[in-house]
Design a protein around this motif. Structure first.
Motif, PDB file in Angstrom:
ATOM      1  N   SER A 141       0.807  -1.228   0.000  1.00 24.55           N
ATOM      2  CA  SER A 141       0.000   0.000   0.000  1.00 24.55           C
ATOM      3  C   SER A 141       0.838   1.275   0.000  1.00 24.55           C
ATOM      4  O   SER A 141       0.395   2.310  -0.510  1.00 24.55           O
ATOM      5  N   ASN A 151       1.313   2.939   2.623  1.00 25.62           N
ATOM      6  CA  ASN A 151       0.786   3.717   3.742  1.00 25.62           C
ATOM      7  C   ASN A 151       1.308   3.084   5.029  1.00 25.62           C
ATOM      8  O   ASN A 151       0.911   1.973   5.376  1.00 25.62           O
ATOM      9  N   LEU A 170      -8.684   3.730   2.444  1.00 26.70           N
ATOM     10  CA  LEU A 170      -7.444   3.099   2.903  1.00 26.70           C
ATOM     11  C   LEU A 170      -7.684   2.053   3.982  1.00 26.70           C
ATOM     12  O   LEU A 170      -6.744   1.503   4.540  1.00 26.70           O
TER      13      LEU A 170
END
Length: 265
Positions: A237, A239, A263
């Motif tokens: 991801s 993130n 997300l």
């Protein structure tokens, strides 16, 4: 260090010598914009070529994933390369940039080197053998909570879809920490977490080459790395949250209410 980590170090040092050769004559470089606010210069390409040359000489059959030249086919071993992490800093003469070289085998990170050529600081890690800074053993900080913690971050500059959500995260983190830092090289941010210079770090939208080496550094220094929700999809991801075990856990909890729905999957 194991042999593959030694190669990562050799490649990073060779790239670092190229970066320093051009650092005082940046105005001579040809610079182009890959996408909005994302720049590349001939020095990025030269350092990447130098890293690949060192790797190919030692391991001609290994696969490579590099920021500028993309995927190079090979076997189950894959090198993940960022030849200049912090290009915008470098091109402005701002002294915070690095080279990041990592090796994974079937998805498992096994070797890492992050090199700061300005300070001649080489951060290294080998799976199961710990992390080092210039051959000195690294450990994450012993900070026990967010109160008084020094936290690093990266402000979204390419994809700004989640900028408002990020700003809410920033507000939440400012509340009782010792401060937030945004130096501009994620690879070094992870290295600083491993060295205990930062207690934690988070960012949205990183590319895998920005932080693959940093993940191994933090984990081998006794810390934790996860995606923004505390799961294990961080490499996929981009993130990410990193920190010592206590701070990482606290950051996951503090940021959770501000993670956008897109997300959360």
């Amino acid at each position: 260090m194991n042999p593959t980590t030694n190669i990562a170090v050799r490649a990073a040092r060779k790239a670092g010598s190229i970066l320093m050769r051009y650092y005082n004559r940046i105005d001579t470089l040809t610079i182009s914009e890959k996408q909005a606010n994302d720049y590349v210069s001939e020095v990025d390409r030269a350092t990447e070529a130098a890293i690949i040359e060192v790797i190919r000489r030692a391991y001609p059959n290994h696969a490579i994933l590099a920021e500028e030249s993309g995927e190079h086919a090979g076997n189950d071993y894959q090198w993940i390369i960022d030849p200049l992490d912090g290009t915008t800093n470098y091109l402005h003469g701002f002294p915070q940039f690095s080279i990041s070289v990592a090796l994974q085998h079937r998805g498992e990170l096994i070797s890492a080197a992050v090199y700061d050529p300005l300070r001649d600081e080489m951060f290294t890690a080998s799976r199961g053998q710990g992390a080092q800074l210039n051959d000195r053993r690294l450990r994450v900080s012993d900070q026990r909570s967010l109160k008084g913690a020094l936290i690093g971050t990266g402000i979204p500059f390419r994809d700004q879809r989640y900028l408002a959500d990020y700003l809410a995260m920033l507000g939440a983190m400012v509340e009782d920490t010792a401060g937030i830092r945004r130096p501009g090289s994620a690879a070094l941010d992870f290295a600083y977490v491993a060295a205990g210079r930062l207690d934690g770090f988070w960012e949205l939208g990183l590319s895998v080459w920005d932080f693959a080496a940093g993940v191994l550094l933090v984990r081998e220094a006794g810390g934790a790395v996860s995606d923004i929700r505390g799961g294990n999809r961080h490499l996929e991801s981009g993130n990410v949250i990193a920190g010592n075990l206590k701070v990482h856990q606290a950051m996951v909890k503090r940021l959770a209410p501000h993670v956008p729905e897109a997300l959360r999957a």
